[in-house]
Design an enzyme around this catalytic site. Structure first.
Site, PDB file in Angstrom:
ATOM      1  N   ASN A 154       0.717  -1.326   0.292  1.00  0.00           N
ATOM      2  CA  ASN A 154      -0.089   0.015  -0.287  1.00  0.00           C
ATOM      3  C   ASN A 154       1.008   1.091   0.448  1.00  0.00           C
ATOM      4  O   ASN A 154       1.451   1.316   0.994  1.00  0.00           O
ATOM      5  CB  ASN A 154      -0.866   0.171   1.102  1.00  0.00           C
ATOM      6  N   ARG A 212     -13.637  -6.829  15.040  1.00  0.00           N
ATOM      7  CA  ARG A 212     -12.582  -6.195  15.555  1.00  0.00           C
ATOM      8  C   ARG A 212     -13.034  -4.546  15.607  1.00  0.00           C
ATOM      9  O   ARG A 212     -14.599  -4.464  14.813  1.00  0.00           O
ATOM     10  CB  ARG A 212     -11.791  -5.865  14.692  1.00  0.00           C
ATOM     11  N   TYR A 238      -6.868   6.274  12.686  1.00  0.00           N
ATOM     12  CA  TYR A 238      -6.870   5.069  11.419  1.00  0.00           C
ATOM     13  C   TYR A 238      -8.363   4.257  12.044  1.00  0.00           C
ATOM     14  O   TYR A 238      -8.499   4.334  12.658  1.00  0.00           O
ATOM     15  CB  TYR A 238      -5.429   4.846  12.228  1.00  0.00           C
ATOM     16  N   ASP A 293      -7.321  -3.133  17.756  1.00  0.00           N
ATOM     17  CA  ASP A 293      -5.763  -2.432  17.448  1.00  0.00           C
ATOM     18  C   ASP A 293      -5.365  -1.728  17.398  1.00  0.00           C
ATOM     19  O   ASP A 293      -6.196   0.008  16.811  1.00  0.00           O
ATOM     20  CB  ASP A 293      -6.313  -2.431  15.463  1.00  0.00           C
ATOM     21  N   HIS A 346      -2.103  -0.313  16.578  1.00  0.00           N
ATOM     22  CA  HIS A 346      -1.870   0.296  15.108  1.00  0.00           C
ATOM     23  C   HIS A 346      -0.095   1.233  15.354  1.00  0.00           C
ATOM     24  O   HIS A 346       0.132   2.220  14.701  1.00  0.00           O
ATOM     25  CB  HIS A 346      -2.827   1.615  14.117  1.00  0.00           C
ATOM     26  N   GLU A 357      -4.274  -5.553  19.433  1.00  0.00           N
ATOM     27  CA  GLU A 357      -3.252  -5.728  18.189  1.00  0.00           C
ATOM     28  C   GLU A 357      -1.840  -4.691  18.537  1.00  0.00           C
ATOM     29  O   GLU A 357      -2.489  -3.014  18.668  1.00  0.00           O
ATOM     30  CB  GLU A 357      -4.016  -5.574  16.595  1.00  0.00           C
ATOM     31  N   GLU A 404       1.527  -7.728  10.864  1.00  0.00           N
ATOM     32  CA  GLU A 404       1.213  -7.123   9.735  1.00  0.00           C
ATOM     33  C   GLU A 404       2.388  -5.885   9.145  1.00  0.00           C
ATOM     34  O   GLU A 404       2.476  -6.161   7.374  1.00  0.00           O
ATOM     35  CB  GLU A 404       0.087  -6.573   9.394  1.00  0.00           C
ATOM     36  N   ARG A 455       0.832 -11.846  12.865  1.00  0.00           N
ATOM     37  CA  ARG A 455      -0.191 -11.417  12.017  1.00  0.00           C
ATOM     38  C   ARG A 455       0.270 -11.145  10.277  1.00  0.00           C
ATOM     39  O   ARG A 455       0.233 -10.623   9.562  1.00  0.00           O
ATOM     40  CB  ARG A 455      -0.441 -10.194  12.307  1.00  0.00           C
ATOM     41  N   HIS A 488      -2.914 -10.668   8.448  1.00  0.00           N
ATOM     42  CA  HIS A 488      -3.520 -10.144   7.752  1.00  0.00           C
ATOM     43  C   HIS A 488      -4.383  -9.661   6.656  1.00  0.00           C
ATOM     44  O   HIS A 488      -3.458 -10.343   5.351  1.00  0.00           O
ATOM     45  CB  HIS A 488      -1.694  -8.664   8.002  1.00  0.00           C
ATOM     46  N   GLU A 529      -8.015 -12.450   8.779  1.00  0.00           N
ATOM     47  CA  GLU A 529      -8.906 -11.225   9.108  1.00  0.00           C
ATOM     48  C   GLU A 529      -9.645 -11.020   7.369  1.00  0.00           C
ATOM     49  O   GLU A 529      -8.558 -11.370   6.214  1.00  0.00           O
ATOM     50  CB  GLU A 529      -7.755  -9.448   9.170  1.00  0.00           C
ATOM     51  N   TRP A 575       2.304   6.410  12.239  1.00  0.00           N
ATOM     52  CA  TRP A 575       1.640   6.356  11.353  1.00  0.00           C
ATOM     53  C   TRP A 575       0.469   4.503  11.991  1.00  0.00           C
ATOM     54  O   TRP A 575       0.054   3.881  12.266  1.00  0.00           O
ATOM     55  CB  TRP A 575       0.663   6.449   9.948  1.00  0.00           C
TER      56      TRP A 575
HETATM   57  C1  CS2 Z   1      -4.586  -2.126   9.833  1.00  0.00           C
HETATM   58  C2  CS2 Z   1      -4.963  -2.337   8.029  1.00  0.00           C
HETATM   59  O1  CS2 Z   1      -5.557  -4.126   8.730  1.00  0.00           O
HETATM   60  C3  CS2 Z   1      -5.575  -3.610   9.626  1.00  0.00           C
HETATM   61  O2  CS2 Z   1      -5.254  -4.304  10.659  1.00  0.00           O
HETATM   62  O3  CS2 Z   1      -3.245  -2.536  10.127  1.00  0.00           O
HETATM   63  O4  CS2 Z   1      -5.854  -1.239   6.998  1.00  0.00           O
HETATM   64  C4  CS2 Z   1      -3.229  -1.296   7.661  1.00  0.00           C
HETATM   65  O5  CS2 Z   1      -3.430   0.140   7.987  1.00  0.00           O
HETATM   66  C5  CS2 Z   1      -3.423  -1.117   6.452  1.00  0.00           C
HETATM   67  O6  CS2 Z   1      -3.052  -2.688   5.870  1.00  0.00           O
HETATM   68  C6  CS2 Z   1      -2.342  -0.794   6.019  1.00  0.00           C
HETATM   69  O7  CS2 Z   1      -1.694  -0.499   4.784  1.00  0.00           O
HETATM   70 MG    MG Z   2      -3.501  -3.487  11.566  1.00  0.00          MG
END
Ligand code: CS2
Ligand code: MG
Length: 403
Positions: free
Chosen positions: A37, A147, A159, A211, A213, A237, A263, A284, A313, A340, A403
């Site tokens: 991404n 989630r 996020y 999550d 993040h 997470e 992830e 993950r 992920h 997920e 982020w």
């Molecule tokens: C997130 C994602 O799915 C998740 O757990 O952390 O949406 C993540 O932000 C994105 O994959 C980033 O591209």
């Molecule tokens: Mg995540």
């Protein structure tokens, strides 16, 4: 069998994807996903300039040697761009092998450990009330694991929450990344009330996940884990940034809330301490960003020795090709935790018609040979790649943050 050609397609059927095809002299074509991404063009050139030329003439069945050629053979190893590029190729080669043998992919990975794979979906709300409405909708659809993310009072954006529409996509189109802002104490003061409300309304039958993040320090994460203990989360997470594995030690010693991370990991060397010291419950890592099916099967086996489960992920930036690879691996391994699943829009499913199907909280692989995913090139070509970035994030005083 010999590889005769390798092609890349950048497409955007609702969001950006990098799709590859590997062609063989017997007419079997394998599909791979190299979507990273906001960094798709870097993977594109790594594949085109550095990996594809060495593939031509190779036997696609030699996945172990080809993987090691690209990983071990390179002096400059690891990292998300490199490993996603290798992952795209490895997925496509396994697709070829299973298609050539006429079997669904999981049959080559140890066979079926289960008929169906438990998945979790997302319920994201602008505030607690909205988040609860979303949980109710997902429960109605049969999901057993959800989630929950919510907007935090006093914070502009966060996020996981879409301001405009219902489906969430963090990457924003444009030439430069957008900026978000963050306040840890507002977040920490709010999250326990979100889960108290969720348990009050929905009881304890559903699994709930959350999550962070990667935004907390180990001590803040330990505090949140303790505050959330009464609400019995399935997992908490990405509490801390992923670079420092030792950071999870302190959290682990102080809370029994189950922990998940990974992830953004791309090799086993990102998590060997986490696994051998049993600092996490769920890993993950996802197939496409971790170098493909070849290493993912080994990582899952390594994690199994230490009682760590796999919870890959699978957001919508993981295309149906890569998600199918995750699903086949999840069906085959013994130590599955959960997968997920955000689902795909009609446009995405039109670009990648697939066998993956959802029913009653679980995903099913289907029985088509290989990954069971096709690539509708004509449709994809009508939706060309558009530059997009994940946001960046600052504290309220302007300090750069995670982020
Ligand atoms: C997130 C994602 O799915 C998740 O757990 O952390 O949406 C993540 O932000 C994105 O994959 C980033 O591209
Ligand atoms: Mg995540």
């Amino acid at each position: 069998m010999k590889i005769t050609d390798a092609k890349i397609y950048l497409n955007s059927p609702g969001r950006n994807y990098l799709t590859i095809e590997i062609h063989t002299d017997e007419g079997v074509i394998g599909l791979g996903d190299g979507t990273l991404n906001g960094r798709e063009l870097a993977v594109y050139s790594y594949l085109k300039e550095h990996l594809f030329p060495s593939l031509i003439g190779r036997d696609p069945f030699d996945t172990e040697d080809i993987w090691n050629f690209f990983y071990r053979g390179a002096y400059w190893r690891r990292g998300p761009v490199t490993m996603t590029a290798i992952g795209a190729i490895d997925i496509a080669l396994w697709d070829i092998k299973a298609k050539a043998l006429g079997v669904p992919l999981y049959k080559l990975l140890g066979g079926s450990s289960r008929e169906k794979v438990l998945v979790y979906c997302h319920a994201s709300g602008r505030d607690t009330d909205h988040a609860m409405e979303e949980v109710a909708k997902k429960r109605e659809l049969g999901y057993k694991a959800i989630r929950i993310q919510s907007g935090v009072p006093g914070m502009e954006s966060i996020y996981g929450i879409s301001k405009e529409k219902d489906s969430y996509e963090p990457a924003k189109k444009g030439e430069l990344p957008e900026e978000e802002s963050w306040n840890t104490s507002k977040y920490l003061n709010f999250v326990p009330s979100l889960f108290q409300r969720a348990r009050d309304e929905f009881g304890y039958d559903l699994h709930f996940l959350h999550d962070c993040h990667h935004r907390l320090t180990p001590n803040e994460a330990a505090q949140l884990g303790k505050d959330l203990e009464p609400y019995k989360l399935f997992w908490l997470e990405d509490t801390v940034p992923g670079e420092l594995q030792e950071g999870l030690r302190l959290i682990r010693q102080r809370t029994t809330t189950p922990l998940a991370i990974g992830e953004i990991f791309n090799t086993v060397y990102d998590c060997q301490t986490l696994i051998t010291e049993q600092l996490i419950d769920y890993l993950r890592m996802t197939v496409s960003h971790s170098g493909g099916i070849t290493p993912m099967m080994k990582i899952a086996a390594f994690a199994a020795i230490y009682h760590v489960k796999i919870g890959m992920h699978g957001p919508s930036d993981v295309s149906p090709i890569a998600l199918s690879a995750c699903l086949h691996v999840s069906r085959a391994i013994n130590n599955l935790g959960i997968l997920e699943y955000m689902g795909y829009s009609d446009k995405m499913s039109e670009a990648f018609p697939h066998e993956i199907h959802y029913k009653d909280g679980h995903l099913y692989t289907g029985n088509a040979p290989g990954l069971g995913v096709e690539f509708n090139k004509d449709f994809a070509e009508k939706h060309p790649y558009q530059k997009a970035y994940l946001p960046i994030n600052r504290l309220e005083d302007g300090t750069m943050f995670h982020w």
